[in-house]
Design an enzyme around this catalytic site. Structure first.
Site, mmCIF file in Angstrom:
data_model
loop_
_atom_site.group_PDB
_atom_site.id
_atom_site.type_symbol
_atom_site.label_atom_id
_atom_site.label_comp_id
_atom_site.label_asym_id
_atom_site.label_seq_id
_atom_site.Cartn_x
_atom_site.Cartn_y
_atom_site.Cartn_z
ATOM 1 N N CYS A 133 0.803 -1.219 0.000
ATOM 2 C CA CYS A 133 0.000 0.000 0.000
ATOM 3 C C CYS A 133 0.840 1.274 0.000
ATOM 4 O O CYS A 133 0.653 2.172 -0.832
ATOM 5 C CB CYS A 133 -0.976 0.009 1.174
ATOM 6 S SG CYS A 133 -0.219 0.101 2.823
ATOM 7 N N HIS B 238 -5.829 1.771 -4.282
ATOM 8 C CA HIS B 238 -4.814 1.270 -3.357
ATOM 9 C C HIS B 238 -4.381 -0.132 -3.734
ATOM 10 O O HIS B 238 -4.973 -0.778 -4.600
ATOM 11 C CB HIS B 238 -5.358 1.263 -1.915
ATOM 12 C CG HIS B 238 -6.494 0.310 -1.689
ATOM 13 N ND1 HIS B 238 -6.674 -0.387 -0.517
ATOM 14 C CD2 HIS B 238 -7.539 -0.079 -2.493
ATOM 15 C CE1 HIS B 238 -7.758 -1.145 -0.581
ATOM 16 N NE2 HIS B 238 -8.298 -0.976 -1.773
ATOM 17 N N HIS C 193 -2.701 1.282 6.878
ATOM 18 C CA HIS C 193 -2.994 1.135 5.451
ATOM 19 C C HIS C 193 -3.247 2.513 4.856
ATOM 20 O O HIS C 193 -3.788 3.407 5.512
ATOM 21 C CB HIS C 193 -4.218 0.242 5.242
ATOM 22 C CG HIS C 193 -4.466 -0.098 3.812
ATOM 23 N ND1 HIS C 193 -3.627 -0.916 3.084
ATOM 24 C CD2 HIS C 193 -5.447 0.292 2.948
ATOM 25 C CE1 HIS C 193 -4.096 -1.030 1.842
ATOM 26 N NE2 HIS C 193 -5.182 -0.307 1.739
#
Length: 206
Positions: free
Chosen positions: A101, A165, A153
């Site tokens: 990520c 993402h 994240h």
């Protein structure tokens, strides 16, 4: 939606897709999402509008700077769409290896805006400007608590309540809706990278 934009987005997807990878369903969904695409196209329209305003107010040099900043944000969002379908790779930070990520976010900013962000998601959160969720614009960062720790994240906001993402092992770069219950429960804040407050219209109905 302009014809050139569709052609550009498809070209980006073809150019950046992983070798041998099948076309991503996300690419089709994004092309069919008129509300999302309209917001991204607005970035391009607002570039000229802001540049003209600055030109009248303080001269050509500042106007050119405004154009470059806004255009970079639009390029960031458009370019990130070209990586839809690229496999997740823990610790990955390039198209050759795949992305995790924070590696994806870092690569997009470095390649399109020329800014080098920290490598880890929590450090990216710490080094960027805190903004309210209602202030989100395409190109901003959105953070989530997915591993029982803050800012574990990160993704890039693309407009209309959606973000792009690289989710997790076994998955691939994709667009998801922040309104879905999973992401709503885990939302951990929004951030803006200094120097990227482009001439984008604030997201509607969010």
């Amino acid at each position: 939606m302009s014809k050139w934009f569709c052609i550009l987005l498809i070209a980006c997807a073809s150019a950046h897709a992983a070798p041998g990878a099948a076309p991503a369903d996300d690419a089709v969904q994004v092309l069919n999402d008129k509300s999302l695409l309209n917001q991204i196209v607005e970035l391009q329209h607002n570039v000229a509008e802001k540049a003209q305003s600055k030109l009248s107010a303080v001269g050509q040099n500042v106007s050119q700077t405004a154009y470059q900043v806004a255009d970079s944000t639009a390029e960031l969002v458009i370019s990130s769409m070209g990586f839809l379908g690229l496999p997740y790779r823990r610790g990955g930070s390039s198209v050759e290896t795949g992305f995790d990520c924070s590696g994806f976010v870092r690569a997009m900013y470095q390649e399109t805006v020329g800014m080098l962000l920290p490598r880890r998601a929590r450090d990216q959160a710490a080094s960027t400007q805190v903004i309210d969720k209602k202030e989100l614009k395409p190109g901003d960062l959105v953070f989530f608590n997915t591993m029982r720790r803050a800012f574990s994240h990160v993704g890039i906001y693309v407009g209309d309540g959606k973000f792009i993402h690289s989710p997790r092992s076994g998955s691939e770069v994709r667009v998801e809706n922040m309104r879905e219950s999973y992401w709503l429960k885990r939302f951990d804040g929004a951030r803006r990278v200094a120097g990227t407050d482009a001439a984008a219209t604030p997201p509607k109905n969010y």
